[in-house]
Design a protein around this motif. Structure first.
Motif, mmCIF file in Angstrom:
data_model
loop_
_atom_site.group_PDB
_atom_site.id
_atom_site.type_symbol
_atom_site.label_atom_id
_atom_site.label_comp_id
_atom_site.label_asym_id
_atom_site.label_seq_id
_atom_site.Cartn_x
_atom_site.Cartn_y
_atom_site.Cartn_z
ATOM 1 N N HIS A 109 -27.169 4.294 6.220
ATOM 2 C CA HIS A 109 -25.973 3.506 5.916
ATOM 3 C C HIS A 109 -26.337 2.164 5.288
ATOM 4 C CE1 HIS A 109 -27.395 2.461 9.874
ATOM 5 N NE2 HIS A 109 -26.637 1.383 9.931
ATOM 6 N N TRP A 110 -27.611 1.763 5.398
ATOM 7 C CA TRP A 110 -28.080 0.533 4.748
ATOM 8 C C TRP A 110 -28.501 0.783 3.306
ATOM 9 C CZ3 TRP A 110 -26.763 -3.454 7.494
ATOM 10 C CH2 TRP A 110 -26.835 -3.439 8.894
ATOM 11 N N ASN A 138 -18.668 4.565 11.257
ATOM 12 C CA ASN A 138 -17.565 3.721 11.724
ATOM 13 C C ASN A 138 -17.215 2.618 10.731
ATOM 14 O OD1 ASN A 138 -19.979 2.427 12.089
ATOM 15 N ND2 ASN A 138 -19.530 1.661 14.133
ATOM 16 N N GLY A 139 -17.387 2.879 9.449
ATOM 17 C CA GLY A 139 -17.138 1.855 8.441
ATOM 18 C C GLY A 139 -15.700 1.387 8.371
ATOM 19 N N ARG A 140 -14.773 2.191 8.893
ATOM 20 C CA ARG A 140 -13.360 1.800 8.894
ATOM 21 C C ARG A 140 -12.884 1.371 10.279
ATOM 22 N NH1 ARG A 140 -13.940 5.542 4.883
ATOM 23 N NH2 ARG A 140 -12.974 5.014 2.896
ATOM 24 N N ALA A 141 -13.785 1.316 11.239
ATOM 25 C CA ALA A 141 -13.441 0.860 12.583
ATOM 26 C C ALA A 141 -13.238 -0.652 12.579
ATOM 27 C CB ALA A 141 -14.549 1.241 13.560
ATOM 28 N N PRO A 142 -12.541 -1.202 13.590
ATOM 29 C CA PRO A 142 -12.327 -2.657 13.617
ATOM 30 C C PRO A 142 -13.612 -3.477 13.551
ATOM 31 C CG PRO A 142 -10.846 -1.591 15.165
ATOM 32 C CD PRO A 142 -11.774 -0.521 14.648
ATOM 33 N N THR A 143 -14.696 -3.002 14.143
ATOM 34 C CA THR A 143 -15.952 -3.751 14.076
ATOM 35 C C THR A 143 -16.321 -4.096 12.650
ATOM 36 O OG1 THR A 143 -17.056 -1.600 14.193
ATOM 37 C CG2 THR A 143 -17.023 -2.945 16.223
ATOM 38 N N HIS A 144 -16.122 -3.157 11.758
ATOM 39 C CA HIS A 144 -16.506 -3.349 10.365
ATOM 40 C C HIS A 144 -15.357 -3.893 9.518
ATOM 41 C CE1 HIS A 144 -19.780 -1.020 11.885
ATOM 42 N NE2 HIS A 144 -20.368 -0.923 10.713
ATOM 43 N N ALA A 145 -14.149 -3.375 9.735
ATOM 44 C CA ALA A 145 -13.014 -3.804 8.924
ATOM 45 C C ALA A 145 -12.695 -5.280 9.141
ATOM 46 C CB ALA A 145 -11.792 -2.940 9.252
ATOM 47 N N LEU A 146 -12.776 -5.739 10.391
ATOM 48 C CA LEU A 146 -12.497 -7.148 10.663
ATOM 49 C C LEU A 146 -13.540 -8.058 10.017
ATOM 50 C CD1 LEU A 146 -11.477 -6.883 14.419
ATOM 51 C CD2 LEU A 146 -9.971 -7.468 12.510
ATOM 52 N N ALA A 167 -16.704 0.250 3.571
ATOM 53 C CA ALA A 167 -16.046 1.275 4.385
ATOM 54 C C ALA A 167 -16.600 2.665 4.101
ATOM 55 C CB ALA A 167 -14.542 1.243 4.124
ATOM 56 N N ASP A 168 -17.175 2.853 2.913
ATOM 57 C CA ASP A 168 -17.639 4.178 2.493
ATOM 58 C C ASP A 168 -19.158 4.232 2.355
ATOM 59 O OD1 ASP A 168 -17.833 2.489 0.339
ATOM 60 O OD2 ASP A 168 -16.872 3.853 -1.098
ATOM 61 N N ALA A 169 -19.868 3.583 3.256
ATOM 62 C CA ALA A 169 -21.330 3.523 3.150
ATOM 63 C C ALA A 169 -21.995 4.867 3.402
ATOM 64 C CB ALA A 169 -21.880 2.484 4.119
ATOM 65 N N VAL A 170 -21.303 5.784 4.091
ATOM 66 C CA VAL A 170 -21.892 7.093 4.386
ATOM 67 C C VAL A 170 -20.912 8.194 3.970
ATOM 68 C CG1 VAL A 170 -23.177 6.114 6.316
ATOM 69 C CG2 VAL A 170 -20.996 7.261 6.760
ATOM 70 N N ALA A 174 -19.139 17.112 5.729
ATOM 71 C CA ALA A 174 -19.078 18.064 4.614
ATOM 72 C C ALA A 174 -19.853 17.548 3.406
ATOM 73 C CB ALA A 174 -17.623 18.329 4.228
ATOM 74 N N GLY A 175 -19.843 16.241 3.207
ATOM 75 C CA GLY A 175 -20.589 15.663 2.097
ATOM 76 C C GLY A 175 -22.079 15.865 2.244
#
Length: 265
Positions: A109-110, A138-146, A167-170, A174-175
């Motif tokens: 993810h980095w 968890n790129g769209r979780a509050p930890t990251h979104a906030l 938000a789309d780092a991973v 299916a991808g």
């Protein structure tokens, strides 16, 4: 003056049990029996890498990491002739021989555009070799979104807009399945949301200090870092309120994929 985005092994290990569980779940799907060459890309402080040698006593295990601090901590787990740790960037890594088991846990993810890395690594597997990856999803979780919202806010955008977590780092499971099956691997891909029960003051802030918050704070001087941290901590307390017993729940999604090369590779 911008500070170095150094990794903190002690901070990372504060939640060692919670961070180890996905690694264990990932390796449970790797069916290698007697691998000789095992590589852990992004090995961190080395304890989980050392567990690979315990599982496969006949293997030579190499952990690769770019952080001097993590490698210094990992040195305690080195075993001459069995387990070694070397400095290296996963983006540039090249094996000296075909790899029987290649593991990358909570690293990709980095790395923007890491699908191409996976294609390259798949091509370096030995016949019947295994590639196993796990990434936080968890790129769209509050930890990251906030934190992303803070970085792009008027107060901080000039310093941090380009440091906002993506938000789309991973990819989704299916991808990763499509990437690895495209390289001829037989793939098992899935996701799990762990529900971590954390304790202490501002435990979610404590969790992210050694991960997503680390490169953001590295952009700031001490006063600005304290100001942003206080604002972020308040937002996290609202998003993750403490329970009646004082603990805090942190849902954490992770994405996994395990692929095996064909025997004739």
């Amino acid at each position: 003056m911008t500070r170095s985005a150094a990794w903190d092994p002690a901070g990372y290990l504060r939640f060692a049990d919670e961070r180890a569980r996905p690694f264990t779940d990932l390796l449970a799907r790797v069916g290698a029996r007697e691998p000789l060459v095992v590589v852990d890309l992004g090995c961190g402080e080395g304890a989980l890498t050392a567990s690979l040698a315990a599982r496969w006593p006949g293997a030579r295990v190499t952990g690769v990491d770019s952080s001097p601090d993590m490698l210094a901590a990992a040195a305690a787990h080195a075993v001459p002739g069995r387990v070694e740790f070397v400095a290296g960037d996963v983006r540039d890594w090249q094996p000296g021989a075909p790899v029987d088991v290649l593991v990358t846990n909570a690293v990709l993810h980095w790395v923007p555009g890491h699908a191409e890395l996976l294609r390259r690594w798949a091509g370096r597997l030995a016949p019947g070799g295994w590639l196993a990856l796990q990434v936080p999803g968890n790129g769209r979780a509050p930890t990251h979104a906030l934190l992303a919202d803070l970085c792009r806010s008027p107060r901080w955008a000039g310093l941090l807009a380009d440091a906002a977590p993506a938000a789309d780092a991973v990819l989704d499971p299916a991808g990763y399945l499509e990437v690895l099956t495209g390289e001829g691997l037989a793939v098992d891909a899935w996701e799990t949301t762990y529900l971590h029960v954390l304790s202490g003051d501002d435990p979610v802030l404590g969790w992210v200090r050694s991960t997503v918050l680390r490169p953001v704070l590295a952009r700031l001087d001490a006063d600005d870092a304290a100001e942003l941290t206080a604002e972020y901590a308040a937002a996290l307390r609202e998003a993750y309120p403490p329970r009646v017993d004082g603990t805090t729940l942190l849902p954490f999604r992770r994405v996994f994929a395990v692929g095996q090369a064909g025997a004739s590779r």
